[in-house]
Design a protein around this motif. Structure first.
Motif, PDB file in Angstrom:
ATOM      1  N   PRO A 163       0.812  -1.218   0.000  1.00  0.00           N
ATOM      2  CA  PRO A 163       0.000   0.000   0.000  1.00  0.00           C
ATOM      3  C   PRO A 163       0.848   1.273   0.000  1.00  0.00           C
ATOM      4  O   PRO A 163       0.485   2.261  -0.640  1.00  0.00           O
ATOM      5  N   ASP A 181      -2.991  -9.304   7.909  1.00  0.00           N
ATOM      6  CA  ASP A 181      -4.165  -8.921   7.129  1.00  0.00           C
ATOM      7  C   ASP A 181      -3.802  -7.721   6.246  1.00  0.00           C
ATOM      8  O   ASP A 181      -3.281  -6.723   6.753  1.00  0.00           O
ATOM      9  N   ILE A 182      -4.082  -7.825   4.967  1.00  0.00           N
ATOM     10  CA  ILE A 182      -3.653  -6.770   4.040  1.00  0.00           C
ATOM     11  C   ILE A 182      -4.390  -5.447   4.313  1.00  0.00           C
ATOM     12  O   ILE A 182      -3.823  -4.363   4.128  1.00  0.00           O
ATOM     13  N   SER A 242      -1.330   4.877  -0.271  1.00  0.00           N
ATOM     14  CA  SER A 242      -1.918   3.768   0.497  1.00  0.00           C
ATOM     15  C   SER A 242      -3.437   3.908   0.595  1.00  0.00           C
ATOM     16  O   SER A 242      -4.146   2.912   0.715  1.00  0.00           O
ATOM     17  N   ALA A 296       2.034 -10.152   4.187  1.00  0.00           N
ATOM     18  CA  ALA A 296       0.650  -9.742   3.910  1.00  0.00           C
ATOM     19  C   ALA A 296       0.194 -10.297   2.567  1.00  0.00           C
ATOM     20  O   ALA A 296      -0.950 -10.745   2.414  1.00  0.00           O
ATOM     21  N   VAL A 317      -2.499  -3.779   7.009  1.00  0.00           N
ATOM     22  CA  VAL A 317      -1.249  -3.221   6.462  1.00  0.00           C
ATOM     23  C   VAL A 317      -1.558  -1.912   5.730  1.00  0.00           C
ATOM     24  O   VAL A 317      -0.848  -0.913   5.884  1.00  0.00           O
ATOM     25  N   ALA A 318      -2.644  -1.915   4.949  1.00  0.00           N
ATOM     26  CA  ALA A 318      -3.002  -0.709   4.188  1.00  0.00           C
ATOM     27  C   ALA A 318      -3.353   0.445   5.130  1.00  0.00           C
ATOM     28  O   ALA A 318      -2.966   1.592   4.906  1.00  0.00           O
ATOM     29  N   ARG A 321      -5.775 -16.767   1.678  1.00  0.00           N
ATOM     30  CA  ARG A 321      -7.226 -16.645   1.870  1.00  0.00           C
ATOM     31  C   ARG A 321      -7.975 -16.891   0.568  1.00  0.00           C
ATOM     32  O   ARG A 321      -8.980 -17.588   0.542  1.00  0.00           O
ATOM     33  N   SER A 370      -9.407   0.331  -2.762  1.00  0.00           N
ATOM     34  CA  SER A 370      -9.636  -0.797  -3.694  1.00  0.00           C
ATOM     35  C   SER A 370      -9.865  -2.086  -2.912  1.00  0.00           C
ATOM     36  O   SER A 370     -10.631  -2.952  -3.348  1.00  0.00           O
ATOM     37  N   LEU A 371      -9.241  -2.222  -1.740  1.00  0.00           N
ATOM     38  CA  LEU A 371      -9.464  -3.427  -0.923  1.00  0.00           C
ATOM     39  C   LEU A 371     -10.852  -3.419  -0.304  1.00  0.00           C
ATOM     40  O   LEU A 371     -11.452  -4.474  -0.075  1.00  0.00           O
ATOM     41  N   VAL A 374      -5.002   2.179  -2.387  1.00  0.00           N
ATOM     42  CA  VAL A 374      -5.018   0.714  -2.232  1.00  0.00           C
ATOM     43  C   VAL A 374      -6.082   0.308  -1.209  1.00  0.00           C
ATOM     44  O   VAL A 374      -6.842  -0.644  -1.424  1.00  0.00           O
TER      45      VAL A 374
END
Lengths: 201, 248
Positions: A114, B86-87, B239, A152, B90-91, A159, B245-246, B242
């Motif tokens: 990110p 978990d992404i 960030s 990550a 992180v974002a 997943r 978008s997540l 992103v």
């Protein structure tokens, strides 16, 4: 004040665009080219042009190739049911150098980051899921680096891949480097090595 | 060359040359610190773990000639490993770090921003509600960085914000009353959620997370605060793109 002729300055500027090359190194490389024989200079120029005109990503895995399929994908001795997912082609090369893995690869083209504005749509995630489903893959090894972004990315993929039936998803072990002294390792590495410990067989 | 130990949070790091990295650290005493970490991309580096994003560490820093200093060693205090599971976490952590990076200058102490970021990272790593932590961080960091959202008076006419359909208008500095601005349904702030977000402003993070906000109202506030921060920082927050978008 004397300056280099225009052609030399142009070459220095071209070298400066390479990663990790500062003005001093760029100047050194340019002077080296000036001193080199005409054959060596032509060889360098030809190599650069050849790599740009003949190399493309492998249709299946994203590795570099000069044909439709790379040498790994085209090798019938490689096991297509075992897929190792790497971030970059240089990681694929590092795993190949180890000589342990006999399956095939999938190159993501980066990691989720990110901070750099890189999200899932910037990587070949969709193609990976398609491959896993279509090519009856039974094991996916997530071989991203053990960094914040690499971890990550691996968990994000795990997943997504969890929805594919009868697929084993594994992650490269992380911990102490070969030959290292435990005493010198940082606590994050020791913690990773402890949590990833395995039974001696 | 002056050497000292600073407690730092890594905001971001960039590759430098063949095997080095440049880390952007936030410290309590000296604000933002730029430090090069020699050979930190090699697998046996003792510096690599210190400059992983969001890590809290005691870093031994040696003053350099210019703005860039040298990381000589240190100890990890808290790696906040839960963030990397978990992404979306992180974002969100990346967004908070990016705001701290863009909003601070090397050499200016930032004890309150440091404490705010540390609290938010700790709770993110524990798995607490990400959107609420982000809302709290945006609300407080914008105030600390000098462009806080006006929650008491209309940012346009200065009148009391008593209720009604309040609009979030970044260009005027915050919330505006219905007489000054009108917005489409689903994008306005109601009086109840305004009261609750005012309570966010005066509460510690753990207490604030207990304050109830409906998902719809939290989204309106988050969208508004993100627009407010982006407008006032006048930079693109990579960030945030992103993260959006997540969330889709």
């Amino acid at each position: 004040m004397a300056t280099y002729p225009r052609a030399v300055t142009r070459l220095i500027e071209a070298f400066r665009k390479l990663p990790g090359v500062g003005p001093k190194s760029a100047q050194r490389y340019a002077v080296h080219v000036l001193r080199a024989s005409m054959d060596d200079a032509r060889e360098l120029a030809d190599a650069i042009l050849e790599v740009k005109t003949s190399i493309k990503p492998c249709k299946r895995c994203g590795n570099y190739t000069d044909t439709d399929l790379c040498s790994v994908c085209a090798d019938p001795r490689r096991d297509p049911r075992s897929l190792c997912v790497v971030s970059y082609v240089r990681d694929l090369m590092a795993i190949e150098r180890a000589g342990e893995f006999r399956g095939q690869y999938h190159v993501l083209g980066g990691v989720l980051s990110p901070a750099d504005g890189i999200g899932p749509e910037d990587l070949t995630v969709g193609a990976l899921i398609e491959r896993v489903r279509d090519e009856h893959v039974t094991e996916v090894i997530l071989a991203t680096s053990p960094s914040v972004e690499g971890d990550a990315t691996a968990l994000y993929l795990a997943r997504l891949l969890g929805a594919v039936p009868e697929l084993e998803v594994t992650r490269l072990a992380s911990g102490l480097p070969a030959g290292a002294d435990l005493d010198y390792a940082d606590q994050t590495t020791i913690a990773a090595a402890l949590s990833g410990r395995r039974r001696l067989e | 060359m002056r050497e000292r130990v600073l407690r730092t949070i890594t905001l971001l790091r960039r590759d430098l040359g063949e095997a080095d990295r440049l880390a952007v650290l936030l410290s309590r005493e000296e604000g933002k610190v730029l430090a090069s970490a020699k050979s930190s991309r090699k697998p046996n580096s003792r510096l690599a773990a210190l400059i992983e994003p969001f890590v809290l560490a005691d870093c031994r820093i040696i003053e350099g000639r210019g703005e860039i200093q040298r990381l000589a060693g240190g100890e990890v205090v808290e790696p906040f490993r839960g963030i990397r599971s978990d992404i979306e976490r992180v974002a969100r952590a990346s967004l908070m770090a990016e705001i701290a990076d863009q909003g601070t200058e090397p050499g200016s102490a930032a004890p309150r921003l440091f404490a705010l970021l540390l609290d938010c990272l700790r709770l993110l790593a524990e798995g607490a509600a990400g959107p609420s932590i982000e809302l709290y961080y945006l609300l407080h960091s914008s105030r600390l960085l000098g462009y806080g959202l006006s929650l008491d008076h209309c940012a346009s006419c200065g009148g009391d914000l008593a209720g009604g359909e309040l609009a979030m208008v970044p260009e005027v500095g915050g919330l505006a009353c219905p007489a000054c601005y009108t917005v489409a349904a689903g994008r306005w702030v109601d009086a109840l959620s305004l009261e609750r977000v005012r309570a966010y402003r005066h509460s510690r993070l753990r207490v604030a997370l207990e304050i109830p906000l409906s998902n719809g109202q939290r989204k309106v506030w988050l969208d508004g605060l993100r627009a407010h921060v982006r407008y006032h920082m006048d930079v693109s927050l990579r960030s945030l793109d992103v993260l959006r978008s997540l969330e889709r």
